[in-house]
Scaffold this motif. Sequence first.
Motif, mmCIF file in Angstrom:
data_model
loop_
_atom_site.group_PDB
_atom_site.id
_atom_site.type_symbol
_atom_site.label_atom_id
_atom_site.label_comp_id
_atom_site.label_asym_id
_atom_site.label_seq_id
_atom_site.Cartn_x
_atom_site.Cartn_y
_atom_site.Cartn_z
ATOM 1 N N GLY A 230 0.741 -1.446 -0.036
ATOM 2 C CA GLY A 230 -0.027 -0.121 0.088
ATOM 3 C C GLY A 230 0.881 1.336 0.117
ATOM 4 N N PRO A 231 1.888 1.452 0.941
ATOM 5 C CA PRO A 231 2.451 2.594 0.932
ATOM 6 C C PRO A 231 3.370 2.933 -0.340
ATOM 7 C CG PRO A 231 2.745 1.430 3.069
ATOM 8 C CD PRO A 231 2.156 0.645 2.024
ATOM 9 N N ILE A 232 3.656 1.844 -0.790
ATOM 10 C CA ILE A 232 4.781 1.847 -2.114
ATOM 11 C C ILE A 232 3.598 2.395 -3.237
ATOM 12 C CG2 ILE A 232 6.027 0.786 -3.896
ATOM 13 C CD1 ILE A 232 6.885 -1.136 -1.669
ATOM 14 N N GLY A 233 2.335 1.883 -3.236
ATOM 15 C CA GLY A 233 1.723 2.089 -4.457
ATOM 16 C C GLY A 233 1.101 3.607 -4.085
ATOM 17 N N ALA A 234 0.648 4.002 -3.037
ATOM 18 C CA ALA A 234 0.606 5.351 -2.830
ATOM 19 C C ALA A 234 1.486 6.320 -2.937
ATOM 20 C CB ALA A 234 0.003 5.501 -1.143
ATOM 21 N N LEU A 235 2.631 6.201 -2.910
ATOM 22 C CA LEU A 235 3.770 6.939 -3.102
ATOM 23 C C LEU A 235 3.860 7.150 -4.524
ATOM 24 C CD1 LEU A 235 6.141 8.487 -1.741
ATOM 25 C CD2 LEU A 235 7.521 6.550 -1.934
ATOM 26 N N LEU A 236 3.758 6.188 -5.330
ATOM 27 C CA LEU A 236 3.803 6.091 -6.871
ATOM 28 C C LEU A 236 2.769 6.855 -7.474
ATOM 29 C CD1 LEU A 236 5.214 2.577 -7.595
ATOM 30 C CD2 LEU A 236 6.397 4.845 -8.054
ATOM 31 N N VAL B 183 1.442 6.320 -11.938
ATOM 32 C CA VAL B 183 -0.005 6.166 -11.360
ATOM 33 C C VAL B 183 -0.505 4.703 -11.616
ATOM 34 C CG1 VAL B 183 -2.509 6.781 -11.497
ATOM 35 C CG2 VAL B 183 -0.624 8.540 -11.520
ATOM 36 N N LEU B 184 -0.097 4.223 -12.682
ATOM 37 C CA LEU B 184 -0.567 2.658 -13.153
ATOM 38 C C LEU B 184 0.042 1.726 -12.396
ATOM 39 C CD1 LEU B 184 -1.256 2.826 -16.952
ATOM 40 C CD2 LEU B 184 -2.787 2.625 -15.245
ATOM 41 N N ILE B 185 1.270 2.166 -12.067
ATOM 42 C CA ILE B 185 2.042 1.116 -11.352
ATOM 43 C C ILE B 185 1.722 0.957 -9.730
ATOM 44 C CG2 ILE B 185 4.408 0.573 -10.285
ATOM 45 C CD1 ILE B 185 5.627 1.502 -13.119
ATOM 46 N N GLY B 186 1.367 2.391 -9.356
ATOM 47 C CA GLY B 186 0.981 2.481 -8.074
ATOM 48 C C GLY B 186 -0.287 1.723 -7.769
ATOM 49 N N VAL C 189 1.046 9.315 -5.940
ATOM 50 C CA VAL C 189 1.058 10.703 -5.597
ATOM 51 C C VAL C 189 2.012 11.159 -6.567
ATOM 52 C CG1 VAL C 189 1.961 12.327 -3.791
ATOM 53 C CG2 VAL C 189 0.370 10.498 -3.183
ATOM 54 N N LEU C 190 3.313 10.460 -6.832
ATOM 55 C CA LEU C 190 4.216 11.240 -7.686
ATOM 56 C C LEU C 190 3.849 11.314 -9.083
ATOM 57 C CD1 LEU C 190 7.236 11.811 -7.994
ATOM 58 C CD2 LEU C 190 7.815 9.182 -8.399
ATOM 59 N N GLY C 191 3.006 10.404 -9.712
ATOM 60 C CA GLY C 191 2.287 10.472 -10.942
ATOM 61 C C GLY C 191 1.487 11.629 -10.946
ATOM 62 N N VAL C 192 0.693 11.803 -9.934
ATOM 63 C CA VAL C 192 -0.240 12.819 -10.021
ATOM 64 C C VAL C 192 0.228 14.314 -9.939
ATOM 65 C CG1 VAL C 192 -2.036 14.208 -8.671
ATOM 66 C CG2 VAL C 192 -2.372 11.504 -8.944
ATOM 67 N N ILE C 193 1.313 14.399 -9.085
ATOM 68 C CA ILE C 193 2.176 15.455 -9.169
ATOM 69 C C ILE C 193 2.787 15.960 -10.346
ATOM 70 C CG2 ILE C 193 4.244 16.826 -8.325
ATOM 71 C CD1 ILE C 193 3.774 15.323 -5.578
#
Length: 314
Positions: free
Chosen positions: A234-240, A275-278, A242-246
């Motif tokens: 979950g944290p890895i996916g959420a981080l990716l 975003v997709l990988i997250g 958020v990075l994609g959205v930014i």
Amino acid sequence: MDLSVVIPLYNEEENVNELHIKLTETLNKLSIAYEIIYVDDGSIDNTLKLLEEIQKNDIHVVVLSFRRNFGQTAAFAAGFDFARGDIVITMDGDLQNDPADIPKLLDAIKDADLVSGWRKKRKDSFLSRKFPSIIANWLIGKVTGVKLHDYGCSLKAYRKEVIKNLRLYGEMHRFIPALASWYGVKIKEIEVIHHPRRYGTSKYGIGRTIKVLLDLVNVKFLHSFSTKPIQFFGPIGALLMVLGVIIIGYLVWLKFSEGVMIGRRPLLLGGFFSVLIGLNFIGMGFLGEMIVRVYHETQKKPIYILKKILGPGD
């Protein structure tokens, strides 16, 4: 049965008879009920034939014979399955461990659940055996939080309830103290004798290091996240995500505020992929949670282990 001694053997025909003589000399002095479980790990020399001769003449001996070489972890697992002793001691069959240490292990386990041998004066090559072992012991201690000088020493003593709760695979036998620590067992380490190998050759080289490292990652993952995989993925996916959205937000801002064309920018593709990988990571986390629940619920396997129950009916 007071004691079971489990010994895996693979192509050790030069050592078998001397090993059994030394073991018997030590065990007969203890005046306890014991058994010796020799596990022939698919030897292609005369090891099995010699073991069969020993078993015919010694009622304390049990021989388990594999159809092929499955490895030391499988051999230990088989020995544990058949062991009947309240205390189980494991050791190598190459005469480098000394049966004379068995009384010390039995004395040490009186106030512990697991006693691990420490080959402080190890008689092996420094570059090919001792140096990789020093690194491995340090790394395993850091990752698992269970600090021992010598994870690789096979000479160990276990209370029956410790090894009966373990499920071993891969190269996991060297991680037994770390795996057992999950159950809150008390672990002790004592110095043991180590002899140079006189007959035969070692079956374990530096090439096994990669397997051990992969198993170490596996142990860490299982230790920390086996019942809660979403907390890993979950944290890895959420981080990716958020990075994609930014990244995408930044590009959209460029387009509308400065009129910059963003359609062919690699960064846009990177944002979407992030975003997709997250999302995939989070999906794997939920899938893992479902698998964990199916595993525990179908097997009625509790997520805890009791040490004892006190009260009526105990």
